[in-house]
Design a protein around this motif. Sequence first.
Motif, PDB file in Angstrom:
ATOM      1  N   LYS A 111      51.103 107.222 141.933  1.00 30.49           N
ATOM      2  CA  LYS A 111      50.214 106.238 142.626  1.00 30.49           C
ATOM      3  C   LYS A 111      48.693 106.500 142.167  1.00 30.49           C
ATOM      4  O   LYS A 111      48.022 105.543 142.267  1.00 30.49           O
ATOM      5  CB  LYS A 111      50.662 106.372 144.100  1.00 30.49           C
ATOM      6  N   TYR A 112      48.284 107.749 141.858  1.00 33.31           N
ATOM      7  CA  TYR A 112      46.872 107.871 141.845  1.00 33.31           C
ATOM      8  C   TYR A 112      46.549 108.485 140.522  1.00 33.31           C
ATOM      9  O   TYR A 112      45.328 108.143 140.174  1.00 33.31           O
ATOM     10  CB  TYR A 112      46.569 108.703 142.932  1.00 33.31           C
ATOM     11  N   GLY A 113      47.435 108.780 139.828  1.00 35.09           N
ATOM     12  CA  GLY A 113      46.983 109.528 138.584  1.00 35.09           C
ATOM     13  C   GLY A 113      47.056 108.458 137.341  1.00 35.09           C
ATOM     14  O   GLY A 113      47.107 107.409 137.478  1.00 35.09           O
ATOM     15  N   ALA A 114      46.768 109.372 136.128  1.00 34.57           N
ATOM     16  CA  ALA A 114      46.669 108.585 134.758  1.00 34.57           C
ATOM     17  C   ALA A 114      48.435 108.351 134.193  1.00 34.57           C
ATOM     18  O   ALA A 114      49.318 108.694 135.196  1.00 34.57           O
ATOM     19  CB  ALA A 114      46.065 108.892 133.867  1.00 34.57           C
ATOM     20  N   ASP A 115      48.329 107.437 133.430  1.00 33.19           N
ATOM     21  CA  ASP A 115      49.792 107.258 132.904  1.00 33.19           C
ATOM     22  C   ASP A 115      50.655 108.638 132.651  1.00 33.19           C
ATOM     23  O   ASP A 115      51.953 108.330 133.140  1.00 33.19           O
ATOM     24  CB  ASP A 115      49.854 106.515 131.488  1.00 33.19           C
ATOM     25  N   ARG A 116      50.367 109.683 132.387  1.00 30.86           N
ATOM     26  CA  ARG A 116      51.111 110.953 132.136  1.00 30.86           C
ATOM     27  C   ARG A 116      50.995 111.959 133.233  1.00 30.86           C
ATOM     28  O   ARG A 116      51.473 113.013 133.003  1.00 30.86           O
ATOM     29  CB  ARG A 116      50.809 111.430 130.666  1.00 30.86           C
ATOM     30  N   SER A 117      50.320 111.679 134.147  1.00 34.40           N
ATOM     31  CA  SER A 117      49.953 112.551 135.252  1.00 34.40           C
ATOM     32  C   SER A 117      51.223 112.990 135.991  1.00 34.40           C
ATOM     33  O   SER A 117      51.320 114.066 136.203  1.00 34.40           O
ATOM     34  CB  SER A 117      49.189 111.844 136.249  1.00 34.40           C
ATOM     35  N   SER A 118      52.226 112.046 136.093  1.00 32.04           N
ATOM     36  CA  SER A 118      53.267 112.403 136.903  1.00 32.04           C
ATOM     37  C   SER A 118      54.424 113.482 136.000  1.00 32.04           C
ATOM     38  O   SER A 118      54.702 114.467 136.635  1.00 32.04           O
ATOM     39  CB  SER A 118      54.313 111.327 137.214  1.00 32.04           C
ATOM     40  N   ALA A 119      54.232 113.478 134.629  1.00 33.11           N
ATOM     41  CA  ALA A 119      54.959 114.316 133.816  1.00 33.11           C
ATOM     42  C   ALA A 119      54.150 115.517 133.825  1.00 33.11           C
ATOM     43  O   ALA A 119      54.908 116.647 133.864  1.00 33.11           O
ATOM     44  CB  ALA A 119      55.158 113.774 132.384  1.00 33.11           C
ATOM     45  N   PHE A 120      52.807 115.649 133.648  1.00 31.99           N
ATOM     46  CA  PHE A 120      52.098 116.856 133.799  1.00 31.99           C
ATOM     47  C   PHE A 120      52.308 117.620 135.210  1.00 31.99           C
ATOM     48  O   PHE A 120      52.495 118.859 135.279  1.00 31.99           O
ATOM     49  CB  PHE A 120      50.498 116.455 133.755  1.00 31.99           C
ATOM     50  N   VAL A 121      52.117 116.900 136.300  1.00 29.65           N
ATOM     51  CA  VAL A 121      52.334 117.641 137.504  1.00 29.65           C
ATOM     52  C   VAL A 121      53.682 118.038 137.918  1.00 29.65           C
ATOM     53  O   VAL A 121      53.958 119.087 138.279  1.00 29.65           O
ATOM     54  CB  VAL A 121      52.067 116.404 138.796  1.00 29.65           C
ATOM     55  N   ASN A 122      54.766 117.434 137.240  1.00 27.54           N
ATOM     56  CA  ASN A 122      56.173 117.860 137.447  1.00 27.54           C
ATOM     57  C   ASN A 122      56.345 119.066 136.586  1.00 27.54           C
ATOM     58  O   ASN A 122      56.891 120.110 136.919  1.00 27.54           O
ATOM     59  CB  ASN A 122      57.021 116.870 137.048  1.00 27.54           C
ATOM     60  N   GLY A 123      55.691 118.970 135.299  1.00 29.92           N
ATOM     61  CA  GLY A 123      55.692 120.197 134.541  1.00 29.92           C
ATOM     62  C   GLY A 123      55.080 121.399 135.065  1.00 29.92           C
ATOM     63  O   GLY A 123      55.648 122.540 134.993  1.00 29.92           O
ATOM     64  N   VAL A 124      53.948 121.326 135.582  1.00 30.46           N
ATOM     65  CA  VAL A 124      53.318 122.489 135.958  1.00 30.46           C
ATOM     66  C   VAL A 124      53.867 123.040 137.360  1.00 30.46           C
ATOM     67  O   VAL A 124      54.426 124.212 137.353  1.00 30.46           O
ATOM     68  CB  VAL A 124      51.778 122.370 136.515  1.00 30.46           C
ATOM     69  N   LEU A 125      54.483 122.088 138.334  1.00 27.09           N
ATOM     70  CA  LEU A 125      55.102 122.482 139.378  1.00 27.09           C
ATOM     71  C   LEU A 125      56.635 123.184 139.289  1.00 27.09           C
ATOM     72  O   LEU A 125      56.900 123.804 139.922  1.00 27.09           O
ATOM     73  CB  LEU A 125      55.060 121.495 140.667  1.00 27.09           C
ATOM     74  N   ALA A 126      57.110 122.664 138.159  1.00 25.68           N
ATOM     75  CA  ALA A 126      58.469 123.313 137.753  1.00 25.68           C
ATOM     76  C   ALA A 126      58.235 124.589 137.600  1.00 25.68           C
ATOM     77  O   ALA A 126      59.386 125.497 137.817  1.00 25.68           O
ATOM     78  CB  ALA A 126      59.098 122.436 136.784  1.00 25.68           C
ATOM     79  N   LYS A 127      57.266 125.185 137.287  1.00 27.23           N
ATOM     80  CA  LYS A 127      57.059 126.769 136.950  1.00 27.23           C
ATOM     81  C   LYS A 127      56.756 127.477 137.943  1.00 27.23           C
ATOM     82  O   LYS A 127      56.774 128.860 138.040  1.00 27.23           O
ATOM     83  CB  LYS A 127      56.203 126.940 135.686  1.00 27.23           C
ATOM     84  N   PHE A 128      56.459 126.957 139.143  1.00 26.90           N
ATOM     85  CA  PHE A 128      56.008 127.700 140.438  1.00 26.90           C
ATOM     86  C   PHE A 128      57.236 128.337 140.857  1.00 26.90           C
ATOM     87  O   PHE A 128      58.241 127.830 140.992  1.00 26.90           O
ATOM     88  CB  PHE A 128      55.479 127.029 141.519  1.00 26.90           C
ATOM     89  N   ASP A 129      57.073 129.682 141.233  1.00 26.08           N
ATOM     90  CA  ASP A 129      58.195 130.379 141.638  1.00 26.08           C
ATOM     91  C   ASP A 129      57.844 130.718 143.277  1.00 26.08           C
ATOM     92  O   ASP A 129      56.728 131.800 143.385  1.00 26.08           O
ATOM     93  CB  ASP A 129      58.381 131.779 140.847  1.00 26.08           C
ATOM     94  N   GLU A 130      58.264 130.147 144.177  1.00 34.64           N
ATOM     95  CA  GLU A 130      58.199 130.280 145.485  1.00 34.64           C
ATOM     96  C   GLU A 130      58.353 131.814 146.172  1.00 34.64           C
ATOM     97  O   GLU A 130      57.880 132.055 146.970  1.00 34.64           O
ATOM     98  CB  GLU A 130      58.568 129.186 146.540  1.00 34.64           C
ATOM     99  N   GLY A 131      59.041 132.536 145.524  1.00 39.23           N
ATOM    100  CA  GLY A 131      59.624 133.979 145.822  1.00 39.23           C
ATOM    101  C   GLY A 131      58.355 134.959 145.354  1.00 39.23           C
ATOM    102  O   GLY A 131      57.609 135.505 146.090  1.00 39.23           O
TER     103      GLY A 131
END
Length: 131
Positions: A111-131
């Motif tokens: 909704k708010y980002g650039a064309d590739r923002s959703s892929a970038f956000v997804n890629g960064v957050l996929a590496k987050f380890d909540e543990g």
Amino acid sequence: MTRSEIREAVFILIFQAEFYEPGEWDSYAAAQTEEEKPYGGDTAEVVEKARGVVARLREIDGIIGGISEGWKPSRMSKVDLSIIRLAVYEMKYEKLPKGVAINEAVELAKKYGADRSSAFVNGVLAKFDEG
């Protein structure tokens, strides 16, 4: 407001914090709560959550820097960074399930980002380890 609408309002406040000095933003956030009430009965919740993120920016940015290969938070677009900060906060401090946080963040990026923002956000957050 729905949970997604509250999240979107929090994102907007976090994004706005980028353009204020810390004390100035806090005064602005207080005015939102005490005077304007732009989010109706959910205004206090929105502002409280945004304050929680802003208060932990150093720690959250450290996490983001550790999981975003080749991208320091200072190099990210302010929109993408604000979305990622909110998602990390929700996963780390509110224990929101990773899949839910990522999905909500990707929707904000669309909704708010650039064309590739959703892929970038997804890629960064996929590496987050909540543990």
